[in-house]
Design a protein around this motif. Structure first.
Motif, PDB file in Angstrom:
ATOM      1  N   ALA A  27     -13.850  -3.463  -6.711  1.00 53.88           N
ATOM      2  CA  ALA A  27     -13.436  -4.186  -5.541  1.00 53.88           C
ATOM      3  C   ALA A  27     -11.896  -4.945  -6.075  1.00 53.88           C
ATOM      4  O   ALA A  27     -11.045  -4.983  -5.098  1.00 53.88           O
ATOM      5  N   GLU A  28     -11.909  -5.412  -7.152  1.00 50.96           N
ATOM      6  CA  GLU A  28     -10.838  -6.314  -7.644  1.00 50.96           C
ATOM      7  C   GLU A  28      -9.535  -5.238  -7.643  1.00 50.96           C
ATOM      8  O   GLU A  28      -8.394  -5.767  -7.506  1.00 50.96           O
ATOM      9  N   VAL A  29      -9.976  -3.817  -8.485  1.00 48.89           N
ATOM     10  CA  VAL A  29      -8.640  -3.017  -8.366  1.00 48.89           C
ATOM     11  C   VAL A  29      -8.215  -2.838  -6.856  1.00 48.89           C
ATOM     12  O   VAL A  29      -6.973  -2.581  -6.734  1.00 48.89           O
ATOM     13  N   LEU A  30      -9.122  -2.544  -5.888  1.00 48.64           N
ATOM     14  CA  LEU A  30      -8.498  -1.732  -4.632  1.00 48.64           C
ATOM     15  C   LEU A  30      -8.040  -2.920  -3.807  1.00 48.64           C
ATOM     16  O   LEU A  30      -7.393  -2.710  -3.045  1.00 48.64           O
ATOM     17  N   HIS A  31      -8.516  -4.248  -3.818  1.00 48.79           N
ATOM     18  CA  HIS A  31      -8.428  -5.276  -2.748  1.00 48.79           C
ATOM     19  C   HIS A  31      -7.075  -5.574  -2.598  1.00 48.79           C
ATOM     20  O   HIS A  31      -6.691  -5.613  -1.329  1.00 48.79           O
ATOM     21  N   PRO A  32      -5.931  -5.485  -3.693  1.00 50.63           N
ATOM     22  CA  PRO A  32      -4.627  -6.089  -3.024  1.00 50.63           C
ATOM     23  C   PRO A  32      -3.978  -4.768  -2.232  1.00 50.63           C
ATOM     24  O   PRO A  32      -3.206  -5.303  -1.282  1.00 50.63           O
ATOM     25  N   TYR A  33      -4.162  -3.598  -2.663  1.00 54.07           N
ATOM     26  CA  TYR A  33      -3.806  -2.342  -1.906  1.00 54.07           C
ATOM     27  C   TYR A  33      -4.170  -2.511  -0.358  1.00 54.07           C
ATOM     28  O   TYR A  33      -3.242  -2.317   0.516  1.00 54.07           O
ATOM     29  N   TYR A  34      -5.674  -2.592  -0.365  1.00 55.52           N
ATOM     30  CA  TYR A  34      -6.207  -2.377   1.155  1.00 55.52           C
ATOM     31  C   TYR A  34      -5.612  -3.530   1.885  1.00 55.52           C
ATOM     32  O   TYR A  34      -5.204  -3.486   3.182  1.00 55.52           O
ATOM     33  N   ILE A  35      -5.444  -5.024   1.396  1.00 55.76           N
ATOM     34  CA  ILE A  35      -4.892  -5.902   2.160  1.00 55.76           C
ATOM     35  C   ILE A  35      -3.594  -5.723   2.556  1.00 55.76           C
ATOM     36  O   ILE A  35      -3.124  -5.935   3.778  1.00 55.76           O
ATOM     37  N   VAL A  36      -2.644  -5.327   1.578  1.00 59.25           N
ATOM     38  CA  VAL A  36      -1.307  -5.251   2.042  1.00 59.25           C
ATOM     39  C   VAL A  36      -1.065  -4.139   3.013  1.00 59.25           C
ATOM     40  O   VAL A  36      -0.305  -4.400   4.101  1.00 59.25           O
ATOM     41  N   VAL A  37      -2.155  -3.037   3.082  1.00 63.37           N
ATOM     42  CA  VAL A  37      -1.945  -2.080   4.006  1.00 63.37           C
ATOM     43  C   VAL A  37      -2.367  -2.642   5.476  1.00 63.37           C
ATOM     44  O   VAL A  37      -1.557  -2.296   6.560  1.00 63.37           O
ATOM     45  N   VAL A  38      -3.646  -2.943   5.490  1.00 61.44           N
ATOM     46  CA  VAL A  38      -3.916  -3.691   6.848  1.00 61.44           C
ATOM     47  C   VAL A  38      -3.242  -4.769   7.424  1.00 61.44           C
ATOM     48  O   VAL A  38      -3.136  -4.884   8.643  1.00 61.44           O
ATOM     49  N   THR A  39      -2.678  -5.484   6.530  1.00 62.30           N
ATOM     50  CA  THR A  39      -1.792  -6.503   7.012  1.00 62.30           C
ATOM     51  C   THR A  39      -0.444  -5.998   7.764  1.00 62.30           C
ATOM     52  O   THR A  39      -0.184  -6.453   8.810  1.00 62.30           O
ATOM     53  N   ILE A  40       0.085  -5.219   7.110  1.00 60.10           N
ATOM     54  CA  ILE A  40       1.340  -4.373   7.484  1.00 60.10           C
ATOM     55  C   ILE A  40       1.252  -3.331   8.807  1.00 60.10           C
ATOM     56  O   ILE A  40       1.802  -3.825  10.080  1.00 60.10           O
ATOM     57  N   LEU A  41      -0.209  -2.784   8.884  1.00 58.55           N
ATOM     58  CA  LEU A  41      -0.551  -2.187  10.103  1.00 58.55           C
ATOM     59  C   LEU A  41      -1.016  -3.048  11.286  1.00 58.55           C
ATOM     60  O   LEU A  41      -0.544  -2.615  12.379  1.00 58.55           O
ATOM     61  N   GLY A  42      -1.409  -4.202  10.716  1.00 59.50           N
ATOM     62  CA  GLY A  42      -1.892  -4.953  11.879  1.00 59.50           C
ATOM     63  C   GLY A  42      -0.741  -5.853  12.497  1.00 59.50           C
ATOM     64  O   GLY A  42      -0.749  -6.185  13.780  1.00 59.50           O
ATOM     65  N   LEU A  43       0.344  -6.037  11.977  1.00 53.79           N
ATOM     66  CA  LEU A  43       1.413  -6.632  12.365  1.00 53.79           C
ATOM     67  C   LEU A  43       2.137  -5.650  13.801  1.00 53.79           C
ATOM     68  O   LEU A  43       2.761  -6.366  14.501  1.00 53.79           O
ATOM     69  N   PHE A  44       1.789  -4.305  13.686  1.00 54.94           N
ATOM     70  CA  PHE A  44       2.380  -3.685  14.749  1.00 54.94           C
ATOM     71  C   PHE A  44       1.370  -3.950  15.875  1.00 54.94           C
ATOM     72  O   PHE A  44       1.796  -3.661  17.127  1.00 54.94           O
ATOM     73  N   GLY A  45       0.290  -4.547  15.921  1.00 51.09           N
ATOM     74  CA  GLY A  45      -0.549  -4.752  16.857  1.00 51.09           C
ATOM     75  C   GLY A  45      -1.036  -3.838  17.902  1.00 51.09           C
ATOM     76  O   GLY A  45      -1.638  -3.971  18.884  1.00 51.09           O
ATOM     77  N   LYS A  46      -1.167  -2.491  17.070  1.00 54.28           N
ATOM     78  CA  LYS A  46      -1.808  -1.254  17.658  1.00 54.28           C
ATOM     79  C   LYS A  46      -2.717  -0.718  16.822  1.00 54.28           C
ATOM     80  O   LYS A  46      -2.716  -0.379  15.984  1.00 54.28           O
ATOM     81  N   PHE A  90     -13.710   1.418   8.655  1.00 52.23           N
ATOM     82  CA  PHE A  90     -13.370   0.157   8.020  1.00 52.23           C
ATOM     83  C   PHE A  90     -12.065  -0.284   8.454  1.00 52.23           C
ATOM     84  O   PHE A  90     -11.800  -1.469   8.647  1.00 52.23           O
ATOM     85  N   LEU A  91     -11.222   0.292   8.046  1.00 55.17           N
ATOM     86  CA  LEU A  91      -9.636   0.208   8.286  1.00 55.17           C
ATOM     87  C   LEU A  91      -9.339  -0.184   9.423  1.00 55.17           C
ATOM     88  O   LEU A  91      -8.528  -1.199   9.610  1.00 55.17           O
ATOM     89  N   ARG A  92      -9.691   0.583  10.573  1.00 52.93           N
ATOM     90  CA  ARG A  92      -9.561   0.291  11.758  1.00 52.93           C
ATOM     91  C   ARG A  92      -9.918  -1.239  12.344  1.00 52.93           C
ATOM     92  O   ARG A  92      -9.300  -1.856  12.936  1.00 52.93           O
ATOM     93  N   GLN A  93     -11.126  -1.469  11.827  1.00 48.84           N
ATOM     94  CA  GLN A  93     -11.847  -3.004  12.113  1.00 48.84           C
ATOM     95  C   GLN A  93     -10.751  -3.950  11.343  1.00 48.84           C
ATOM     96  O   GLN A  93     -10.652  -4.864  12.116  1.00 48.84           O
ATOM     97  N   ARG A  94     -10.558  -3.834  10.154  1.00 44.95           N
ATOM     98  CA  ARG A  94      -9.656  -4.661   9.580  1.00 44.95           C
ATOM     99  C   ARG A  94      -8.156  -4.896  10.273  1.00 44.95           C
ATOM    100  O   ARG A  94      -7.821  -6.164  10.115  1.00 44.95           O
ATOM    101  N   ILE A  95      -7.703  -3.867  10.569  1.00 44.72           N
ATOM    102  CA  ILE A  95      -6.439  -3.698  11.289  1.00 44.72           C
ATOM    103  C   ILE A  95      -6.543  -4.606  12.555  1.00 44.72           C
ATOM    104  O   ILE A  95      -5.426  -5.423  12.730  1.00 44.72           O
TER     105      ILE A  95
END
Length: 396
Positions: A361-380, A277-282
């Protein structure tokens, strides 16, 4: 003082977030109001004389576990004889995908298997190859792990026929839902994805189409050719749907519609593990830096900072009773805002929502979005046994 400043900034960001979500809610309501007329148009006008010729494209890589069911749902399509072809484009699968497809389609002349040459790979290359080999007026893309209602193609192609005012669509997006709900993780994933699809539909409803999903996406072949396909962003390993949508609508002035109704819904299972799931969102997040609409990018930056502050709010909240009360208040406002999109989307696409899943989902939502956004910026990232790296595309 620090807590006061923190929550003052969070209040401003929350106001922007709520305004956005209630704007999306108005777009969903507009789609909901149009749903009955849209369904009637689809049913009434789906005749042999005016159904457009359609080429369904399925990019496939290592999909032997899923593609058989997907092909079966496409064989069952209630669409005009002689106006449908299905092209499966094999992207160098390392399992038995290609052999399985050959066996499945050998008795059905509507289906063809294409294979990417050694020098080409990736979903965009597969779609480009499919378009080049397609004979249909309308290109419809879907994924190899998706299932479709028998009336899916009729629902997705209805907007391409002129309405009472003589207007016809050039590009159509449709809803995709996760149907697996056998665990808490599966339900949370389905709820998160429902929110994404709901926001995408809301954008269409307000006349500003920005988000869509390639698992349920259609456009005129002439439009793909007019915008040059994926020229300028071919090296971005995501966005095969959104970049094309943006170019058709904002570069070529194409008309966009969102298909609603139960027949238009495409179903898939979603990821089977948190890592997948995280790899897909990244991978999805990695395309953000390649958007060409500075207004939209600016909003995404504000959204990121809102979620960053929302994620930090509990830590700031423990500093005093007043700060804790503020943290609880802003969490409640986030629940209200997200519900303003989730519940209309659930109603529109006939999806269930459980209160306990929503709160989790509301509790987890901000944390996962922040993580995948930061990791996605690396483009790898990794995708189907490939290590991928986004290279900055040339601007058109």
């Amino acid at each position: 003082m620090i807590a006061y400043s923190f929550f003052t900034i969070l209040a401003a960001l929350t106001a922007v977030y709520l305004l956005f979500l209630f704007r999306m809610r108005s777009g969903l309501h507009r789609l909901e109001e149009e749903q009955a007329a849209f369904a009637g148009h689809s049913a009434a006008d789906g005749t042999d004389t005016d159904s457009p010729s359609v080429s369904v494209l399925i990019p496939a890589r290592n999909e032997e576990k899923h593609i058989e069911a997907s092909l079966a749902s496409l064989r069952a399509q209630d669409y005009t004889d002689g106006r449908l072809e299905v092209l499966i484009v094999d992207d160098h699968s390392e399992d038995g995908t290609a052999d399985l497809v050959r066996r499945e389609i050998e008795t059905d002349s509507r289906f063809r298997l294409l294979s990417l040459p050694a020098a080409s790979n990736g979903k965009k290359s597969a779609i480009t190859s499919g378009v080049e080999n397609a004979s249909g007026e309308i290109i419809v893309t879907t994924d190899a792990d998706c299932l479709h209602d028998t009336g899916w193609l009729r629902a997705m192609t209805a907007p391409f026929r002129a309405d009472a005012e003589g207007k016809a669509a050039d590009v159509v997006a449709g809803p995709v839902v996760y149907e697996r709900r056998d665990s808490m993780f599966a339900r949370l994933q389905a709820l998160e994805f429902l929110g994404l699809v709901g926001v995408g539909a809301g954008f269409f409803g307000i006349g500003y189409p920005r988000l869509c999903n390639g698992a349920n996406f259609a456009y005129r072949k002439t439009m793909f050719e007019a915008v040059g396909g994926y020229d300028g962003n071919a090296d971005v390993h995501s966005g095969d749907d959104e970049f094309l949508l943006h170019r058709i609508v904002y570069f070529e002035g194409g008309r966009a519609e969102f298909a609603t109704g139960s027949a238009a819904v495409v179903r898939t299972e979603g990821a089977h593990s948190i890592g997948a799931f995280l790899r897909q969102r990244i991978r999805w997040s990695s395309k953000t830096g390649s958007y060409e609409d500075t207004r939209f990018v600016s909003f995404l930056v504000l959204l990121f900072f809102y979620l960053l502050f929302a994620a930090a709010a509990p830590a700031v909240g423990v500093t005093s009773q007043a700060a804790l009360a503020a943290a609880v208040l802003f969490f409640g406002l986030k629940v209200v805002g997200d519900s303003a999109v989730l519940f209309p989307a659930a109603r529109l696409f006939q999806q269930p929502i459980r209160l306990v899943d929503l709160l989790a989902a509301e509790v987890l939502h901000p944390y996962y979005i922040v993580v995948v956004t930061i990791l996605g910026l690396f483009g790898k990232f990794r995708w189907k046994n490939r290590k991928l790296n986004n290279r900055r595309p040339h601007r058109r």
